[in-house]
Design a protein around this motif. Structure first.
Motif, PDB file in Angstrom:
ATOM      1  N   ALA A  82      -8.618 -11.585-122.584  1.00  0.00           N
ATOM      2  CA  ALA A  82      -9.474 -12.554-123.289  1.00  0.00           C
ATOM      3  C   ALA A  82      -8.926 -12.820-124.694  1.00  0.00           C
ATOM      4  O   ALA A  82      -8.966 -13.960-125.170  1.00  0.00           O
ATOM      5  CB  ALA A  82     -10.901 -12.036-123.361  1.00  0.00           C
ATOM      6  N   GLU A  85      -5.853 -15.045-124.357  1.00  0.00           N
ATOM      7  CA  GLU A  85      -6.264 -16.411-124.011  1.00  0.00           C
ATOM      8  C   GLU A  85      -6.866 -17.127-125.212  1.00  0.00           C
ATOM      9  O   GLU A  85      -6.628 -18.326-125.408  1.00  0.00           O
ATOM     10  CB  GLU A  85      -7.253 -16.375-122.849  1.00  0.00           C
ATOM     11  N   SER A  86      -7.627 -16.412-126.032  1.00  0.00           N
ATOM     12  CA  SER A  86      -8.185 -17.051-127.228  1.00  0.00           C
ATOM     13  C   SER A  86      -7.088 -17.378-128.245  1.00  0.00           C
ATOM     14  O   SER A  86      -7.166 -18.402-128.921  1.00  0.00           O
ATOM     15  CB  SER A  86      -9.257 -16.171-127.858  1.00  0.00           C
TER      16      SER A  86
END
Length: 160
Positions: A82, A85-86
């Motif tokens: 995550a 991806e951010s």
């Protein structure tokens, strides 16, 4: 106390030791010490320092092996997938140099669908390299740079 100072003064004055014109014996330097124990060489310091650093890396990778899945794994507290991806979204979907320089990690190059296996592989590879340096004492720039890159790859995806 007086005896050591006298021997030190004699050594500084050059009274004890062979003549400067005599050739040294094989395997010994002119002062009579074994060749590897000459003054000005730092072989023992190098071995101790590299093994101590390898021990620190070994402990760090051992801790990472046991805690990665719970902390930054797929179902961890702060999943690194995550986070990556951010970072990619922040740089408008480009996984280019800007994203890599913001979060430098080897995980950019690996498959994100098996993140737990990737984290374990990085930790096991670091354990292997650090244990090799720890046991053998053989280290060069490539091995030490590999340890640094592997460790920084795990540290840079663990968020604050």
């Amino acid at each position: 106390m007086a005896a050591p100072e006298e021997t030190l003064r004699r050594r500084k004055a050059g009274n004890s030791g062979p003549e400067p014109d005599t050739p040294p014996e094989s395997g010994r330097d002119p002062t009579g010490c074994p060749a590897r124990l000459r003054t000005g060489t730092f072989w023992l310091t190098r071995i101790v320092l590299l093994r101590a650093l390898a021990f620190i890396y070994f402990v760090a990778f051992l801790v990472a092996l046991h805690q990665n899945k719970q902390l930054i794994g797929d179902r961890g507290l702060l999943p690194c997938r995550a986070y990556l991806e951010s970072v990619r979204r922040y740089f408008q979907g480009r996984g280019g140099w800007e994203a890599v320089s913001y979060a430098p990690t080897v995980l950019w190059l690996l498959d994100w669908s098996r993140m737990n296996a990737n984290l374990d592989a990085l930790a096991l590879l670091g354990l292997g390299v650090s244990s090799f340096v720890l046991v053998t004492g053989c280290a060069n720039m490539v091995l030490m740079a590999t340890l640094w890159v592997l460790y920084m790859s795990l540290v840079n995806v663990g968020q604050i």
